[in-house]
Structures are given as C-alpha cells and as structure tokens.
Design a protein around this motif. Sequence first.
Motif, PDB file in Angstrom:
ATOM      1  N   VAL A 187       0.842  -1.207   0.000  1.00 48.79           N
ATOM      2  CA  VAL A 187       0.000   0.000   0.000  1.00 48.79           C
ATOM      3  C   VAL A 187       0.870   1.247   0.000  1.00 48.79           C
ATOM      4  CG1 VAL A 187      -1.755   1.312   1.257  1.00 48.79           C
ATOM      5  CG2 VAL A 187      -1.943  -1.175   1.108  1.00 48.79           C
ATOM      6  N   ARG A 188       1.916   1.253   0.795  1.00 48.81           N
ATOM      7  CA  ARG A 188       2.798   2.423   0.843  1.00 48.81           C
ATOM      8  C   ARG A 188       3.457   2.677  -0.517  1.00 48.81           C
ATOM      9  NH1 ARG A 188       3.196   4.126   6.011  1.00 48.81           N
ATOM     10  NH2 ARG A 188       2.648   2.600   7.606  1.00 48.81           N
ATOM     11  N   ARG A 189       3.796   1.621  -1.251  1.00 51.98           N
ATOM     12  CA  ARG A 189       4.392   1.811  -2.585  1.00 51.98           C
ATOM     13  C   ARG A 189       3.397   2.454  -3.554  1.00 51.98           C
ATOM     14  NH1 ARG A 189       7.458  -2.799  -1.088  1.00 51.98           N
ATOM     15  NH2 ARG A 189       5.905  -4.298  -1.770  1.00 51.98           N
ATOM     16  N   VAL A 190       2.140   2.044  -3.481  1.00 52.86           N
ATOM     17  CA  VAL A 190       1.131   2.633  -4.370  1.00 52.86           C
ATOM     18  C   VAL A 190       0.864   4.082  -3.956  1.00 52.86           C
ATOM     19  CG1 VAL A 190      -1.194   2.417  -5.320  1.00 52.86           C
ATOM     20  CG2 VAL A 190       0.128   0.367  -4.828  1.00 52.86           C
ATOM     21  N   CYS A 191       0.797   4.337  -2.651  1.00 54.33           N
ATOM     22  CA  CYS A 191       0.630   5.718  -2.177  1.00 54.33           C
ATOM     23  C   CYS A 191       1.797   6.591  -2.641  1.00 54.33           C
ATOM     24  CB  CYS A 191       0.526   5.759  -0.657  1.00 54.33           C
ATOM     25  SG  CYS A 191      -1.017   5.157   0.033  1.00 54.33           S
ATOM     26  N   TYR A 192       2.996   6.057  -2.535  1.00 59.55           N
ATOM     27  CA  TYR A 192       4.180   6.808  -2.959  1.00 59.55           C
ATOM     28  C   TYR A 192       4.118   7.116  -4.451  1.00 59.55           C
ATOM     29  CZ  TYR A 192       9.033   8.165  -3.554  1.00 59.55           C
ATOM     30  OH  TYR A 192      10.186   8.862  -3.870  1.00 59.55           O
ATOM     31  N   ALA A 193       3.679   6.152  -5.260  1.00 56.57           N
ATOM     32  CA  ALA A 193       3.540   6.387  -6.702  1.00 56.57           C
ATOM     33  C   ALA A 193       2.523   7.499  -6.961  1.00 56.57           C
ATOM     34  CB  ALA A 193       3.131   5.104  -7.418  1.00 56.57           C
ATOM     35  N   ALA A 194       1.423   7.499  -6.214  1.00 59.70           N
ATOM     36  CA  ALA A 194       0.424   8.566  -6.368  1.00 59.70           C
ATOM     37  C   ALA A 194       1.027   9.917  -5.986  1.00 59.70           C
ATOM     38  CB  ALA A 194      -0.809   8.263  -5.524  1.00 59.70           C
ATOM     39  N   GLN A 195       1.834   9.940  -4.938  1.00 60.79           N
ATOM     40  CA  GLN A 195       2.514  11.179  -4.553  1.00 60.79           C
ATOM     41  C   GLN A 195       3.423  11.676  -5.671  1.00 60.79           C
ATOM     42  OE1 GLN A 195       3.031  10.371   0.200  1.00 60.79           O
ATOM     43  NE2 GLN A 195       4.836  10.714  -0.954  1.00 60.79           N
ATOM     44  N   LEU A 196       4.149  10.755  -6.301  1.00 61.26           N
ATOM     45  CA  LEU A 196       5.051  11.153  -7.384  1.00 61.26           C
ATOM     46  C   LEU A 196       4.285  11.733  -8.562  1.00 61.26           C
ATOM     47  CD1 LEU A 196       7.661   8.242  -7.338  1.00 61.26           C
ATOM     48  CD2 LEU A 196       7.932  10.583  -6.470  1.00 61.26           C
ATOM     49  N   ILE A 197       3.098  11.230  -8.803  1.00 65.84           N
ATOM     50  CA  ILE A 197       2.261  11.797  -9.867  1.00 65.84           C
ATOM     51  C   ILE A 197       1.841  13.213  -9.467  1.00 65.84           C
ATOM     52  CG2 ILE A 197       0.024  11.624 -11.028  1.00 65.84           C
ATOM     53  CD1 ILE A 197       0.421   8.528 -10.880  1.00 65.84           C
ATOM     54  N   LEU A 198       1.431  13.381  -8.212  1.00 66.28           N
ATOM     55  CA  LEU A 198       1.001  14.695  -7.740  1.00 66.28           C
ATOM     56  C   LEU A 198       2.117  15.735  -7.807  1.00 66.28           C
ATOM     57  CD1 LEU A 198      -1.211  13.649  -4.705  1.00 66.28           C
ATOM     58  CD2 LEU A 198      -1.980  14.804  -6.784  1.00 66.28           C
ATOM     59  N   THR A 199       3.351  15.299  -7.564  1.00 66.06           N
ATOM     60  CA  THR A 199       4.474  16.237  -7.607  1.00 66.06           C
ATOM     61  C   THR A 199       5.016  16.443  -9.020  1.00 66.06           C
ATOM     62  OG1 THR A 199       6.095  14.493  -7.150  1.00 66.06           O
ATOM     63  CG2 THR A 199       5.187  15.693  -5.237  1.00 66.06           C
ATOM     64  N   GLY A 200       4.503  15.666  -9.971  1.00 68.79           N
ATOM     65  CA  GLY A 200       4.959  15.807 -11.348  1.00 68.79           C
ATOM     66  C   GLY A 200       6.194  14.999 -11.671  1.00 68.79           C
ATOM     67  N   ASP A 201       6.641  14.157 -10.741  1.00 66.20           N
ATOM     68  CA  ASP A 201       7.816  13.327 -10.988  1.00 66.20           C
ATOM     69  C   ASP A 201       7.506  12.121 -11.867  1.00 66.20           C
ATOM     70  OD1 ASP A 201       9.710  14.861  -9.493  1.00 66.20           O
ATOM     71  OD2 ASP A 201       8.758  14.116  -7.664  1.00 66.20           O
ATOM     72  N   ILE A 202       6.236  11.748 -11.937  1.00 61.74           N
ATOM     73  CA  ILE A 202       5.774  10.678 -12.829  1.00 61.74           C
ATOM     74  C   ILE A 202       4.622  11.257 -13.643  1.00 61.74           C
ATOM     75  CG2 ILE A 202       4.597   8.442 -12.963  1.00 61.74           C
ATOM     76  CD1 ILE A 202       5.977   7.583 -10.452  1.00 61.74           C
ATOM     77  N   ASP A 203       4.589  10.960 -14.928  1.00 58.86           N
ATOM     78  CA  ASP A 203       3.511  11.424 -15.795  1.00 58.86           C
ATOM     79  C   ASP A 203       2.242  10.614 -15.528  1.00 58.86           C
ATOM     80  OD1 ASP A 203       2.139  10.939 -18.755  1.00 58.86           O
ATOM     81  OD2 ASP A 203       2.752  13.016 -18.352  1.00 58.86           O
ATOM     82  N   ALA A 204       1.162  11.314 -15.231  1.00 58.42           N
ATOM     83  CA  ALA A 204      -0.105  10.657 -14.874  1.00 58.42           C
ATOM     84  C   ALA A 204      -0.628   9.791 -16.017  1.00 58.42           C
ATOM     85  CB  ALA A 204      -1.148  11.705 -14.483  1.00 58.42           C
ATOM     86  N   GLU A 205      -0.513  10.262 -17.236  1.00 52.57           N
ATOM     87  CA  GLU A 205      -1.023   9.491 -18.375  1.00 52.57           C
ATOM     88  C   GLU A 205      -0.222   8.203 -18.573  1.00 52.57           C
ATOM     89  OE1 GLU A 205      -3.780   9.876 -20.265  1.00 52.57           O
ATOM     90  OE2 GLU A 205      -4.256  11.434 -18.809  1.00 52.57           O
ATOM     91  N   GLU A 206       1.088   8.315 -18.474  1.00 57.95           N
ATOM     92  CA  GLU A 206       1.941   7.143 -18.663  1.00 57.95           C
ATOM     93  C   GLU A 206       1.757   6.119 -17.547  1.00 57.95           C
ATOM     94  OE1 GLU A 206       6.047   8.058 -19.274  1.00 57.95           O
ATOM     95  OE2 GLU A 206       5.604   9.483 -20.864  1.00 57.95           O
ATOM     96  N   ASP A 207       1.433   6.584 -16.355  1.00 56.62           N
ATOM     97  CA  ASP A 207       1.329   5.685 -15.207  1.00 56.62           C
ATOM     98  C   ASP A 207      -0.103   5.237 -14.921  1.00 56.62           C
ATOM     99  OD1 ASP A 207       2.997   4.373 -13.194  1.00 56.62           O
ATOM    100  OD2 ASP A 207       1.736   5.452 -11.760  1.00 56.62           O
ATOM    101  N   ARG A 208      -1.059   5.656 -15.746  1.00 57.95           N
ATOM    102  CA  ARG A 208      -2.461   5.305 -15.469  1.00 57.95           C
ATOM    103  C   ARG A 208      -2.666   3.793 -15.391  1.00 57.95           C
ATOM    104  NH1 ARG A 208      -6.236   8.658 -18.433  1.00 57.95           N
ATOM    105  NH2 ARG A 208      -6.303   9.758 -16.472  1.00 57.95           N
ATOM    106  N   LEU A 209      -2.261   3.067 -16.418  1.00 57.34           N
ATOM    107  CA  LEU A 209      -2.471   1.622 -16.428  1.00 57.34           C
ATOM    108  C   LEU A 209      -1.665   0.916 -15.332  1.00 57.34           C
ATOM    109  CD1 LEU A 209      -4.086  -0.588 -17.762  1.00 57.34           C
ATOM    110  CD2 LEU A 209      -2.300  -0.782 -19.490  1.00 57.34           C
ATOM    111  N   PRO A 210      -0.378   1.243 -15.154  1.00 59.26           N
ATOM    112  CA  PRO A 210       0.352   0.621 -14.040  1.00 59.26           C
ATOM    113  C   PRO A 210      -0.287   0.911 -12.676  1.00 59.26           C
ATOM    114  CG  PRO A 210       1.903   1.571 -15.579  1.00 59.26           C
ATOM    115  CD  PRO A 210       0.533   2.014 -16.016  1.00 59.26           C
ATOM    116  N   MET A 211      -0.791   2.127 -12.487  1.00 56.12           N
ATOM    117  CA  MET A 211      -1.436   2.467 -11.214  1.00 56.12           C
ATOM    118  C   MET A 211      -2.697   1.631 -11.015  1.00 56.12           C
ATOM    119  SD  MET A 211      -1.457   4.251  -8.409  1.00 56.12           S
ATOM    120  CE  MET A 211      -0.496   5.734  -8.524  1.00 56.12           C
ATOM    121  N   LEU A 212      -3.489   1.493 -12.074  1.00 62.57           N
ATOM    122  CA  LEU A 212      -4.699   0.671 -11.973  1.00 62.57           C
ATOM    123  C   LEU A 212      -4.349  -0.789 -11.678  1.00 62.57           C
ATOM    124  CD1 LEU A 212      -6.796   2.231 -14.866  1.00 62.57           C
ATOM    125  CD2 LEU A 212      -7.222   2.447 -12.402  1.00 62.57           C
ATOM    126  N   ARG A 213      -3.256  -1.266 -12.244  1.00 66.15           N
ATOM    127  CA  ARG A 213      -2.813  -2.648 -11.960  1.00 66.15           C
ATOM    128  C   ARG A 213      -2.397  -2.802 -10.507  1.00 66.15           C
ATOM    129  NH1 ARG A 213       0.618  -2.698 -17.086  1.00 66.15           N
ATOM    130  NH2 ARG A 213      -0.850  -3.406 -18.666  1.00 66.15           N
TER     131      ARG A 213
END
Length: 90
Positions: free
Chosen positions: A11-37
């Motif tokens: 859970v902490r890894r998924v939360c961290y990934a969401a944080q990285l999207i919020l900060t702009g360190d990960i592109d939300a569009e590129e990470d949409r499918l991996p996040m859903l997985r």
Amino acid sequence: AIHPENANTPVRRVCYAAQLILTGDIDAEEDRLPMLRRIEDLSQVFTDPDSRASLAEATEAVIQNNHYRCLKALRNLLPREDRLMAVRPS
C-alpha cells in the motif's frame, strides 16, 4: 507524505507512486495503467467491504485523473495493512 525509504509495503508503494504523480515526478497518463494494476493487486488482499470501497474510490479517482483523491482513498488502507503486516504466523 511517504518518504522513499518508507515505501516498503504494497500500500505504501502505491501511495508513494500517487505522490510522485502529484508532484509531477511521474507522468499521470503514462502511469495510469500501471497504477490501476497496482490497485487491482491490492484488491486481491484487501477483500473486506470497507477496503473494497476505498479501492473502488482509488480506481475511480485514477480514471478521473484525480490523484489526490486516489491517494486519500489509499491512505485509508494503511492501518489495515499495518495490522496485516504485524500478524506473524507461528
């Protein structure tokens, strides 16, 4: 906020990934499918109704590109995960 060294559980890894999207360190569009997985993977463990509701909200939030809401929903799972991780088989 979850620091990188504390992103050491599912859970902490998924939360961290969401944080990285919020900060702009990960592109939300590129990470949409991996996040859903990742959220789908969590649903294999968290099967109680409250957890399912949080996971459904997180999924819907990712689809709507609302990663703050996703993070907020996933954070509801942290206490449950902590309890699960504290249980050790004897």
